[in-house]
Design a protein around this motif. Structure first.
Motif, short mmCIF file in Angstrom:
data_model
loop_
_atom_site.label_atom_id
_atom_site.label_comp_id
_atom_site.label_asym_id
_atom_site.label_seq_id
_atom_site.Cartn_x
_atom_site.Cartn_y
_atom_site.Cartn_z
N ALA A 30 -3.03 -6.10 -1.84
CA ALA A 30 -3.46 -4.31 -1.33
C ALA A 30 -4.74 -3.79 -2.29
CB ALA A 30 -2.31 -3.61 -1.51
N ALA A 31 -5.03 -4.51 -3.26
CA ALA A 31 -6.26 -3.97 -4.11
C ALA A 31 -7.30 -5.12 -3.76
CB ALA A 31 -5.87 -4.37 -5.66
N GLY B 70 0.78 -1.17 0.12
CA GLY B 70 -0.21 -0.01 -0.14
C GLY B 70 0.79 1.18 0.04
N ALA C 39 0.98 -6.02 -4.31
CA ALA C 39 -0.15 -5.00 -5.17
C ALA C 39 -1.53 -5.77 -5.19
CB ALA C 39 0.32 -4.51 -6.36
N HIS D 133 -5.44 1.47 -6.69
CA HIS D 133 -6.16 0.47 -6.06
C HIS D 133 -5.43 -0.46 -5.23
CE1 HIS D 133 -9.34 0.58 -9.66
NE2 HIS D 133 -9.34 1.74 -8.84
N GLY D 134 -4.03 -0.88 -5.44
CA GLY D 134 -3.12 -1.58 -4.85
C GLY D 134 -1.82 -1.24 -5.26
N SER D 135 -0.73 -1.15 -4.32
CA SER D 135 0.53 -1.20 -4.57
C SER D 135 1.63 -1.79 -3.60
CB SER D 135 0.95 0.15 -4.72
OG SER D 135 1.04 0.89 -3.39
#
Length: 444
Positions: free
Chosen positions: A364-365, A244, A361, A250-252
């Motif tokens: 996180a999304a 994040g 990612a 959205h997500g990383s």
């Protein structure tokens, strides 16, 4: 496909062969049933041998699938057969040795992967036999190609500086090490060769200095077990991980291993935003995309940025294969998913860093992946072509990839392998070495 052809063909040329070689593989017709890429390797090999090139062929490439229901291996499966397969293994080489492996798999075991490779080697031998029959009919006449041999006194003078080069290589920082090595090289050129000799033998002196650097690095690993950055053969560089990392996306996931750093960004879209494909392949499109970007600044260089090069496309495809195995079905998660991996800094193994960062990612999304995937690059330093004495290295850096004998990238979950890619520069790789490398990669 161009990389698939290049990797098994390139190591087959004789040392000292300096002629430019251009192989053009053109797909003239496809039936929509059989995949055309693997046979292009045999085509390239046959063309080179008809031309009497100084090439250690015949070479061939096969794709190996495995029927999910029966467990049987299939040579060059059709598109339809591949839909019922839990393995897509592309393997190339000659009847005597393997030179390239690439695979995507549904978390299969190391033992099954080795069995598939052994089966693939036998299939390659059959394709090489067919080429030999073809060449007997053509009867190409041998040609004398100019093979460049440097003046032996160059290597004698350069090799006197072995201890200085060994000392210069012992630095964990990539740029500092490169500066020290360059200092040694410049000193040798300046003090051991006259201006006339430098003008006449410029490229030969540079090649001898490169050879000295390679020999010093390899001897250090084989004889002492120590690597340029002080690690042991199984040690992984320090990790820094942050999920994040970017607030608006959205997500990383940011993943750093030593001096290699990847930032992967996941974006979700509606199903109608999938990528449409209009290619030789019958697939109409895909809902999971993985892109890999390698800008010049990540290695401290200036360079033109434009369309992705073959290497970037290949690394993106490897990352996509590795993570595709854990992506939920369309019914479970009705979204199009795109992951873009930006390599911010690179000192080896960046494709595997993009897989680790990509996993974070996706999580996180909020993508409900089946299991986290990690990737690691293994290397090999051998004493000779027969691998009478060798060391397998975990988490190779750029220097070890460049001067080593093998670049073996393995990605997977705790349960098994999801992707694999291997380039080999020597002929003595045995199933035992591969087995050891896979076991060491699993620990990593």
């Amino acid at each position: 496909t161009a990389r698939m052809i290049d990797r098994p063909i390139r190591p087959g040329f004789v040392d000292g062969f300096k002629q430019e070689v251009h192989v053009v593989a053109t797909t003239l017709v496809v039936d929509g049933e059989h995949q055309p890429d693997t046979i292009s390797v045999a085509g390239a090999s046959a063309a080179l041998m008809v031309a009497s090139a100084p090439f250690d062929g015949p070479a061939a490439c096969v794709r190996i699938g495995r029927n999910i229901d029966t467990g049987e291996f299939i040579v060059n499966p059709t598109y339809e057969e591949e839909e019922n397969s839990d393995l897509e293994l592309t393997i190339a080489g000659t009847k005597d040795y393997i030179s390239m492996v690439e695979a995507g798999a549904q978390e299969i075991t190391e033992e099954d992967m080795l069995a598939a490779m052994t089966f693939g080697q036998e299939a390659i031998a059959a394709f090489c036999e067919k080429q030999a029959e073809f060449l007997a009919k053509v009867d190409p006449q041998p040609k004398e190609w100019p093979i460049h041999v440097a003046d032996p006194s160059i290597a004698e003078r350069v090799d006197n500086h072995f201890d200085e080069m060994s000392a210069a290589l012992k630095d964990a920082d990539k740029l500092a090490r490169m500066a020290k090595v360059e200092e040694v090289k410049n000193s040798v050129k300046e003090n051991d060769f006259t201006e006339e000799e430098r003008a006449a033998w410029g490229s030969d002196i540079a090649a001898a200095l490169k050879s000295l650097e390679k020999h010093a690095m390899r001897k250090m690993v084989i004889e002492t077990g120590e690597r340029a950055d002080g690690r042991s053969s199984t040690e992984i560089r320090p990790l820094y991980i942050k999920a994040g990392y970017l607030p608006r996306v959205h997500g990383s996931g940011l993943f750093q291993r030593g001096q290699t750093q990847a930032l992967s960004i996941a974006t979700l879209g509606m199903l109608n935003e999938w990528q449409r494909l209009d290619t030789i392949d019958p697939a109409e499109g895909k809902r999971y995309m993985h892109q890999y970007n390698f800008p010049p600044y990540c290695t401290g260089e200036v360079g033109r940025m434009g369309a992705p090069k073959r290497r970037e496309i290949g690394h993106g495809a490897l990352g996509e294969r590795a993570l595709l195995q854990v992506i939920p079905s369309e019914d479970e998660f009705p979204y199009t998913i795109r992951v873009v991996s930006e390599i911010l800094e690179s000192n080896g193994s960046s494709s595997q860093a993009s897989i680790c960062a990509g996993t974070m990612a996706l999580m996180a999304a909020g993508v409900p992946i089946k299991a986290p995937v990690a990737g690691i690059a293994m290397g090999l330093i051998s004493q000779d072509d027969e691998c009478s004495k060798y060391t397998i290295l975990t988490d190779i850096q750029g220097l070890e990839d460049h001067y080593g004998d093998m670049d073996f990238k393995v990605a997977g979950t705790r349960n098994g392998i999801t992707a694999l890619q291997m380039d080999i520069k020597i002929k003595g790789i045995t199933p035992e070495i591969l087995k050891e490398a896979l076991a060491q990669a699993k620990l990593g």
